[in-house]
Design an enzyme around this catalytic site. Structure first.
Site, PDB file in Angstrom:
ATOM      1  N   TYR A 144       4.875  19.987  24.631  1.00  0.00           N
ATOM      2  CA  TYR A 144       5.399  19.151  23.540  1.00  0.00           C
ATOM      3  C   TYR A 144       6.670  18.412  23.950  1.00  0.00           C
ATOM      4  O   TYR A 144       7.057  17.444  23.316  1.00  0.00           O
ATOM      5  CB  TYR A 144       5.683  19.997  22.293  1.00  0.00           C
ATOM      6  N   LYS A 195      -3.194  30.604  30.233  1.00  0.00           N
ATOM      7  CA  LYS A 195      -4.449  30.120  30.837  1.00  0.00           C
ATOM      8  C   LYS A 195      -4.225  30.108  32.344  1.00  0.00           C
ATOM      9  O   LYS A 195      -4.273  29.057  32.999  1.00  0.00           O
ATOM     10  CB  LYS A 195      -4.787  28.712  30.314  1.00  0.00           C
ATOM     11  N   ASP A 228      -8.070  31.242  25.122  1.00  0.00           N
ATOM     12  CA  ASP A 228      -9.334  31.082  24.390  1.00  0.00           C
ATOM     13  C   ASP A 228      -9.873  32.436  23.935  1.00  0.00           C
ATOM     14  O   ASP A 228     -10.363  32.585  22.807  1.00  0.00           O
ATOM     15  CB  ASP A 228     -10.374  30.318  25.235  1.00  0.00           C
ATOM     16  N   ASP A 252       1.439  27.621  18.870  1.00  0.00           N
ATOM     17  CA  ASP A 252       1.237  26.768  17.698  1.00  0.00           C
ATOM     18  C   ASP A 252      -0.146  27.054  17.106  1.00  0.00           C
ATOM     19  O   ASP A 252      -0.318  27.278  15.909  1.00  0.00           O
ATOM     20  CB  ASP A 252       1.341  25.301  18.174  1.00  0.00           C
ATOM     21  N   ASP A 256      -1.118  29.719  13.754  1.00  0.00           N
ATOM     22  CA  ASP A 256      -1.800  29.191  12.562  1.00  0.00           C
ATOM     23  C   ASP A 256      -3.083  29.966  12.279  1.00  0.00           C
ATOM     24  O   ASP A 256      -3.435  30.217  11.126  1.00  0.00           O
ATOM     25  CB  ASP A 256      -2.113  27.697  12.734  1.00  0.00           C
TER      26      ASP A 256
END
Ligand code: NAD
Length: 368
Positions: A144, A195, A228, A252, A256
């Site tokens: 970001y 990852k 994942d 993020d 959520d």
């Protein structure tokens, strides 16, 4: 008597409604545990655009700089959605606040009381005792914020966009410190999510977390999981986790998902801790509900104030070291919900109570 000095930024929509309830609860806690609340309110978000021409007025930032913590409501709403992206309430106030105070650590408890099992989309047999996990998300690095970050037209006429994912070892170590402290106050277990099978930053992340824990907290049970898989495991068996530690974008998304499986946004608090210390020698922090300004229910006395109350409890714990008062507030919320006081978002069968009544039930429990 000790004093706790914090800035109160209620914001828009349901923000001011739930903030008033949280402040009343804080006053009861202060009376009971022998401290004084010293706070001032200031505008932020849409209301600040209307009154001062910008979402984070200088006077608001100054108040925050003179305080030891920020208790934040929520911001935004349809009235300001047509503004250019850079002037939108969230982008023009929350992001500058994160930057101004180097708020690098986002702590999101994922808590679902067993009594509220019905609020979760998960099958009851997956969460027989509710949910109790925490996500620690790195908040100021990664994709970001990394540079270069732009869109360009190529010589052949095609258009390409670039985001850059960067992490330094020192950034990974300081967020790992927050995860260590959190795990040590809970079930002593951290699952670091990355990852590392495809990303260089994740290879560094995994190695740094492993080495750092081996040196600083070898008794913590550390595991690693690909992002994942973590998304699947959260939906399959959330309580296999204690503390999830992850970088900005994965955090993020996963936090959520965590909010969804925990039922209502009205119950979920969050803390964003800064790199600097406040006048108490503790982390400066911004404390806010996980949800937004909920324009669909604003002004209707329907908003659940628990997320704001629980955010205030996190502020007492992390920025003021008032652990006993923080735990008492958390217990008072749980007891209120258990005994059937529920706003519409968590009232499945019974008659829902108003925002104010919910707060009164919490205060009655806190007084004891
Ligand atoms: P939202 O979180 O405001 O609302 C989503 C749903 O959850 C709504 O149905 C709402 O009624 C419900 N909800 C949220 N908090 C609740 C509470 N305390 N009690 C009961 N129900 C609650 O998300 P949205 O509708 O996508 O966004 C509304 C506005 O909020 C937008 O302008 C968005 O940009 C902004 N927003 C702000 C923040 C923030 O202040 N940090 C975060 C997210 C969204």
């Amino acid at each position: 008597m000790s004093k706790i000095k914090f800035a109160v930024l209620p914001g828009d929509g349901i923000g001011p409604e739930v903030m008033e309830v949280a402040l009343n609860v804080l006053e009861v806690a202060a009376d009971k545990f022998g401290f004084v609340c010293d706070y001032e309110r200031a505008d932020v978000g849409g209301i600040a655009i209307d009154r001062h021409g910008k979402a984070l007025p200088d006077s608001t930032l100054k108040l925050c700089q003179e305080s030891d913590a920020i208790l934040f409501g929520s911001i935004g709403g349809p009235k300001w959605e047509s503004l250019p992206a850079r002037e939108q309430p969230e982008r023009a106030s929350l992001l500058p606040l994160r930057k101004a105070f180097s708020l690098f650590a986002n702590i999101r408890p994922g808590l679902l009381y067993p009594e509220l099992q019905e609020a979760s989309p998960l099958k009851p047999d997956r969460i027989p005792h509710g949910i109790d996990i925490v996500c620690i998300r790195e908040l100021t690095g990664g994709l970001y914020f990394g540079q270069p970050k732009h869109t360009e037209t190529l010589p052949d006429g095609d258009v390409q966009a670039i985001d850059t994912m960067i992490y330094r070892k020192s950034e990974i170590e300081r967020i790992t410190d927050v995860a260590i402290a959190t795990a040590q106050s809970r079930r002593n277990s951290i699952c670091s999510v990355d990852k590392a099978n495809v990303l260089e930053t994740s290879v560094l992340w995994r190695k740094t977390v492993t080495d750092y824990l081996a040196r600083k907290a070898p008794s913590i049970d550390l595991s690693h999981m690909y992002a994942d898989n973590a998304a699947m495991q959260l939906a399959r068996d959330p309580n296999q986790f204690d503390v999830i530690l992850t970088e900005n974008m994965f955090g993020d998304i996963l936090s959520d998902e965590m909010a969804v499986i925990c039922g209502s946004l009205g119950m979920l608090a969050s803390a964003s801790l800064g790199a600097g210390k406040n006048s108490q020698g503790l982390p400066f922090g911004l404390y806010e509900p996980a949800g937004g300004s909920a324009p669909d229910i604003a002004g209707k006395k329907l908003a659940n104030p628990c997320a704001q109350i629980l955010s205030a409890a996190l502020m007492l714990r992390f920025s003021f070291g008032q652990n006993e008062a923080a735990s008492a507030m958390e217990e008072a919320v749980q007891t209120a919900v258990k005994s059937g006081n529920r706003t519409a978002d968590i009232a499945f069968a019974g008659e829902p109570v108003s925002t104010r009544k919910m707060g009164e039930a919490v205060m009655a429990n806190l007084r004891g």
